[in-house]
Scaffold this motif. Structure first.
Motif, PDB file in Angstrom:
ATOM      1  N   ASN A  47       0.834  -1.215   0.000  1.00 16.41           N
ATOM      2  CA  ASN A  47       0.000   0.000   0.000  1.00 16.41           C
ATOM      3  C   ASN A  47       0.856   1.247   0.000  1.00 16.41           C
ATOM      4  OD1 ASN A  47      -2.742  -0.940   0.087  1.00 16.41           O
ATOM      5  ND2 ASN A  47      -2.164  -1.872   2.039  1.00 16.41           N
ATOM      6  N   ILE A  48       2.085   1.111  -0.385  1.00 19.49           N
ATOM      7  CA  ILE A  48       3.001   2.256  -0.445  1.00 19.49           C
ATOM      8  C   ILE A  48       3.392   2.480  -1.915  1.00 19.49           C
ATOM      9  CG2 ILE A  48       3.955   2.002   1.890  1.00 19.49           C
ATOM     10  CD1 ILE A  48       6.303   0.426   0.553  1.00 19.49           C
TER      11      ILE A  48
ATOM     12  N   LEU B 295      -3.220  -3.778 -11.834  1.00 12.90           N
ATOM     13  CA  LEU B 295      -2.907  -2.356 -11.636  1.00 12.90           C
ATOM     14  C   LEU B 295      -4.176  -1.524 -11.489  1.00 12.90           C
ATOM     15  CD1 LEU B 295      -0.072  -1.911 -14.300  1.00 12.90           C
ATOM     16  CD2 LEU B 295       0.207  -1.951 -11.811  1.00 12.90           C
ATOM     17  N   LYS B 296      -5.239  -1.961 -12.172  1.00 11.76           N
ATOM     18  CA  LYS B 296      -6.487  -1.176 -12.140  1.00 11.76           C
ATOM     19  C   LYS B 296      -7.118  -1.189 -10.751  1.00 11.76           C
ATOM     20  CE  LYS B 296      -7.537  -1.580 -17.016  1.00 11.76           C
ATOM     21  NZ  LYS B 296      -8.370  -2.145 -18.055  1.00 11.76           N
ATOM     22  N   GLU B 297      -6.865  -2.269 -10.004  1.00 14.21           N
ATOM     23  CA  GLU B 297      -7.432  -2.381  -8.650  1.00 14.21           C
ATOM     24  C   GLU B 297      -6.510  -1.734  -7.619  1.00 14.21           C
ATOM     25  OE1 GLU B 297     -10.314  -3.812  -8.659  1.00 14.21           O
ATOM     26  OE2 GLU B 297     -10.051  -4.292 -10.789  1.00 14.21           O
ATOM     27  N   HIS B 298      -5.249  -1.598  -7.993  1.00 17.38           N
ATOM     28  CA  HIS B 298      -4.230  -1.157  -7.029  1.00 17.38           C
ATOM     29  C   HIS B 298      -4.420   0.330  -6.733  1.00 17.38           C
ATOM     30  CE1 HIS B 298      -0.292  -2.094  -5.196  1.00 17.38           C
ATOM     31  NE2 HIS B 298      -0.104  -0.799  -5.339  1.00 17.38           N
TER      32      HIS B 298
ATOM     33  N   VAL C 179       1.880   3.559  -8.420  1.00 18.75           N
ATOM     34  CA  VAL C 179       2.801   2.610  -9.051  1.00 18.75           C
ATOM     35  C   VAL C 179       3.592   3.353 -10.121  1.00 18.75           C
ATOM     36  CG1 VAL C 179       2.963   0.568 -10.538  1.00 18.75           C
ATOM     37  CG2 VAL C 179       1.345   0.595  -8.643  1.00 18.75           C
ATOM     38  N   VAL C 180       4.903   3.144 -10.130  1.00 15.33           N
ATOM     39  CA  VAL C 180       5.770   3.762 -11.139  1.00 15.33           C
ATOM     40  C   VAL C 180       6.397   2.648 -11.960  1.00 15.33           C
ATOM     41  CG1 VAL C 180       7.833   5.161 -11.518  1.00 15.33           C
ATOM     42  CG2 VAL C 180       6.333   5.665  -9.559  1.00 15.33           C
ATOM     43  N   LEU C 181       6.194   2.659 -13.265  1.00 16.77           N
ATOM     44  CA  LEU C 181       6.835   1.660 -14.132  1.00 16.77           C
ATOM     45  C   LEU C 181       8.015   2.326 -14.829  1.00 16.77           C
ATOM     46  CD1 LEU C 181       3.637   0.094 -15.790  1.00 16.77           C
ATOM     47  CD2 LEU C 181       4.679  -0.421 -13.572  1.00 16.77           C
ATOM     48  N   THR C 182       9.138   1.620 -14.895  1.00 19.05           N
ATOM     49  CA  THR C 182      10.334   2.233 -15.504  1.00 19.05           C
ATOM     50  C   THR C 182      10.914   1.355 -16.620  1.00 19.05           C
ATOM     51  OG1 THR C 182      11.728   1.223 -13.812  1.00 19.05           O
ATOM     52  CG2 THR C 182      10.976   3.455 -13.376  1.00 19.05           C
ATOM     53  N   PRO C 183      10.129   1.084 -17.659  1.00 18.02           N
ATOM     54  CA  PRO C 183      10.643   0.208 -18.719  1.00 18.02           C
ATOM     55  C   PRO C 183      11.529   0.918 -19.736  1.00 18.02           C
ATOM     56  CG  PRO C 183       8.432   0.916 -19.243  1.00 18.02           C
ATOM     57  CD  PRO C 183       8.769   1.544 -17.920  1.00 18.02           C
TER      58      PRO C 183
ATOM     59  N   THR D 188      -3.044   6.366 -18.375  1.00 20.92           N
ATOM     60  CA  THR D 188      -4.372   6.786 -17.918  1.00 20.92           C
ATOM     61  C   THR D 188      -5.302   5.570 -17.782  1.00 20.92           C
ATOM     62  OG1 THR D 188      -4.863   7.408 -20.198  1.00 20.92           O
ATOM     63  CG2 THR D 188      -4.258   9.183 -18.742  1.00 20.92           C
ATOM     64  N   GLU D 189      -5.128   4.571 -18.635  1.00 23.52           N
ATOM     65  CA  GLU D 189      -5.979   3.381 -18.508  1.00 23.52           C
ATOM     66  C   GLU D 189      -5.673   2.603 -17.228  1.00 23.52           C
ATOM     67  OE1 GLU D 189      -5.909   0.557 -21.761  1.00 23.52           O
ATOM     68  OE2 GLU D 189      -7.253  -0.809 -20.650  1.00 23.52           O
ATOM     69  N   TYR D 190      -4.396   2.430 -16.942  1.00 26.39           N
ATOM     70  CA  TYR D 190      -4.017   1.587 -15.796  1.00 26.39           C
ATOM     71  C   TYR D 190      -3.725   2.390 -14.525  1.00 26.39           C
ATOM     72  CZ  TYR D 190      -3.939  -2.354 -18.968  1.00 26.39           C
ATOM     73  OH  TYR D 190      -4.317  -3.333 -19.857  1.00 26.39           O
ATOM     74  N   GLY D 191      -3.756   3.698 -14.622  1.00 26.71           N
ATOM     75  CA  GLY D 191      -3.543   4.530 -13.428  1.00 26.71           C
ATOM     76  C   GLY D 191      -2.130   4.437 -12.873  1.00 26.71           C
ATOM     77  N   VAL D 192      -1.124   4.444 -13.770  1.00 26.18           N
ATOM     78  CA  VAL D 192       0.268   4.329 -13.311  1.00 26.18           C
ATOM     79  C   VAL D 192       1.124   5.498 -13.821  1.00 26.18           C
ATOM     80  CG1 VAL D 192       0.277   1.809 -13.164  1.00 26.18           C
ATOM     81  CG2 VAL D 192       0.869   2.913 -15.341  1.00 26.18           C
ATOM     82  N   TYR D 193       2.204   5.751 -13.119  1.00 27.47           N
ATOM     83  CA  TYR D 193       3.248   6.650 -13.637  1.00 27.47           C
ATOM     84  C   TYR D 193       4.133   5.803 -14.538  1.00 27.47           C
ATOM     85  CZ  TYR D 193       1.817   9.894 -10.038  1.00 27.47           C
ATOM     86  OH  TYR D 193       1.086  10.759  -9.260  1.00 27.47           O
TER      87      TYR D 193
END
Ligand SMILES: NC(=O)C1=CN([C@@H]2O[C@H](COP(=O)(O)OP(=O)(O)OC[C@H]3O[C@@H](n4cnc5c(N)ncnc54)[C@H](OP(=O)(O)O)[C@@H]3O)[C@@H](O)[C@H]2O)[C@@H](O)CC1
Ligand SMILES: Nc1ncnc2c1ncn2[C@@H]1O[C@H](COP(=O)(O)OP(=O)(O)O)[C@@H](O)[C@H]1O
Ligand SMILES: [K+]
Length: 498
Positions: free
Chosen positions: A337-338, A357-360, A364-368, A397-402
């Motif tokens: 939860n962090i 990810l949609k429920e989280h 969340v930051v993804l760095t690919p 925007t779909e998955y709510g992630v950075y």
């Protein structure tokens, strides 16, 4: 600094002219003069200069540039690729002045220039700008091709190199290959597409007094600059304690990849993290511990590890791709939860469970890098390279992630779709381990910052800046190691972020 599409640039033009009241003629004068000033720094009065102009306002900028150079004593002539009757509005106004002043003016006859491009020392491309649609038609394609073959000439482009689109997503067949492009007011989206770098050359932005306020309420794209780092870098208070600077957790460390977590932890600490813990397989801890004595260590066992007792975590560097690590990764994603940074093998596992990810709810930051990102987005590397802004924005925007799409021009997208480009760094970073160091720096800054976006932009900025500083002073672009970047952070932090 705002990055624009062609339609956004036209909106800025319209707003400035219609609502602010600055006339187009004056903007063109400002643009031409500012660009001429820039060009004069790079050329000499002995140079033979040719300005190639087209039918629109890009050509109009060219007329002002030519007049400015001529009146300063430069040997300049103008070649229009279209008959005078086709030139209208503000461009015609400046063509008349050009002719009144007596600048040598010619126009293309039967598709041929009456001078040899090969003899020119300087070629200025004011043929087409943001009004370009589709592939170049004749005679532009032929003239551009000839200009590109003039190896001895310095080539400058006005606003964008002729043949390129302003926007992403357009494949280029032929375009002017500039050594340097002077772009008007805002860099255009296409300047950050890898395939276009060979056409833009060096990019300089000239301020001509346009008002970008009309774009304020739209999701925007910006270049993250040193002044942004200075403005937003976390301040270290005199009476702070280690807890004030965040407790970070790094989860990873497969037996064959001990270096990844080690470097990430060291980088997080060098970037200012208060406390860093490494959760790794217990066999590995004794190997790693001597190299990062400032970190604490814990066995990678989710029954005993309380992830939420940390302020942020990074997972995936050297995690491994086994079934076991996949289920471990799934548990981490479910439990945490962090704010969590997911890199490397974490991204590999995430592909199969991205709907989680949609429920989280926690950030969340993804760095690919591009290959990891293409896999995650179910696309190809080449499609992503051509459309990096729109594809990553749609995913974020779909998955709510950075989403931090790693590359020489790194694009950072927020959950709202705002985008930031960071261009620091050089090819010395194209080496194993660079990404692990970046993840560590990002974690370190996430722990200390109030805003996730600022942490990501600042982290990526100082990572690249450190490589630039080291390769300027103590290293070459060949020998630099990822761990050298960690040890170089002090120099960057001392100069930029005091
Ligand atoms: N306030 C202002 O106005 C300011 C403007 N500024 C400057 O204006 C520039 C934009 O000017 P712009 O809108 O006139 O467009 P621009 O690119 O010069 O020419 C469009 C022409 O190109 C032609 N054409 C298009 N595609 C083609 C192709 N593939 N192959 C061949 N031809 C093609 C098209 O012809 P058509 O298809 O209509 O026959 C049309 O006539 C901008 O980049 C900046 O430099 C700045 O100074 C700031 C102040
Ligand atoms: N040619 C380059 N110019 C600037 N930065 C680069 C270049 N090549 C790589 N980088 C940077 O190095 C890092 C590489 O990350 P990544 O590919 O994940 O490395 P690894 O997985 O080997 O640790 C990214 O931050 C990227 O921005
Ligand atoms: K141009």
């Amino acid at each position: 600094m705002r990055i624009v599409t062609a339609s956004e640039m036209y909106e800025v033009d319209r707003f400035t002219m219609e609502e602010v009241g600055l006339e187009g003629k004056m903007l063109m004068e400002n643009a031409g003069r500012a660009i001429a000033e820039g060009i004069m720094k790079e050329i000499s009065k002995q140079d033979e200069i040719l300005v190639l102009t087209g039918p629109g306002n890009n050509g109009g900028d060219g007329f002002v540039i030519a007049r400015t150079l001529y009146l300063k004593g430069y040997r300049v002539r103008v070649y229009s690729l279209v008959p005078e009757e086709k030139i209208k509005g503000d461009a015609l106004y400046h063509l008349n002045i050009l002719q009144n002043v007596g600048v040598p003016f010619h126009r293309l006859q039967n598709g041929e220039l009456a001078v040899r491009l090969e003899g020119m020392d300087v070629i200025i491309d004011a043929m087409l700008g943001i009004g370009t649609k589709g592939a170049l038609r004749s005679p532009y394609a032929e003239i551009v091709d000839k200009a590109n073959k003039c190896e001895q000439a310095m080539r400058f482009a006005v606003d964008i190199p002729t043949g390129l689109s302003s926007d992403e997503g357009v494949e280029t067949e032929v375009a002017f290959k500039a050594h340097k492009t002077f772009t008007v007011q805002c860099p255009k989206e296409s300047a950050f597409i890898e395939a276009n770098a060979q056409y833009y050359g060096e990019l300089e932005v000239v301020d001509i007094g346009l008002f970008t306020e009309s774009l304020v309420n739209r999701p925007g794209k910006k270049v993250w600059l040193k002044e942004d780092v200075v403005r937003t870098f976390p301040v270290r208070e005199r009476f702070s304690h280690k807890g004030s600077h965040g407790r970070g957790l790094i989860i990873g460390g497969a037996p064959n990849m001990p270096g990844a977590v080690m470097m990430a932890a060291r980088a997080a600490l060098r970037a200012g993290a208060g406390l860093v813990s490494i959760a790794a397989s217990h066999h590995l801890i004794s190997t790693i511990a001597p190299y990062v004595p400032e970190a604490t260590y814990t066995d990678l066992n989710l029954k005993t590890l309380d992830i939420d007792s940390f302020h942020a975590a990074a997972v995936g560097m050297g995690l491994g791709r086994s079934e076991q690590s996949a289920s471990l990764f799934e548990d981490i994603l479910r439990l945490a939860n962090i704010p969590i940074i997911i890199d490397a093998d974490g991204l590999y596992h995430l592909k199969k469970m991205k709907n989680m990810l949609k429920e989280h709810t926690a950030p969340v930051v993804l760095t690919p890098h591009f290959k990891e990102a293409a896999d995650l987005l179910d696309t190809t590397v080449s499609a992503l390279k051509q459309n990096p802004f729109s594809l990553t924005r749609a995913f974020s925007t779909e998955y709510g992630v950075y989403f931090l799409l790693k590359g020489p021009y790194t694009i950072i997208t927020t959950t709202d779709g705002d985008q930031y480009v960071v261009t620091t760094g050089n090819e010395s970073l194209a080496k194993g381990g660079s990404g692990d160091v970046l993840s560590g720096i990002l974690l370190g800054l996430l722990l200390q910052s109030h805003h996730i976006t600022e942490a990501l932009c600042n982290g990526r900025f100082i990572h690249g800046k450190t490589a630039e500083i080291l390769t300027r002073h103590t290293h070459s672009r060949y020998d630099l190691l990822a761990s050298d970047v960690i040890e170089g952070l002090p120099m960057t932090l001392r100069t930029i972020c005091k």
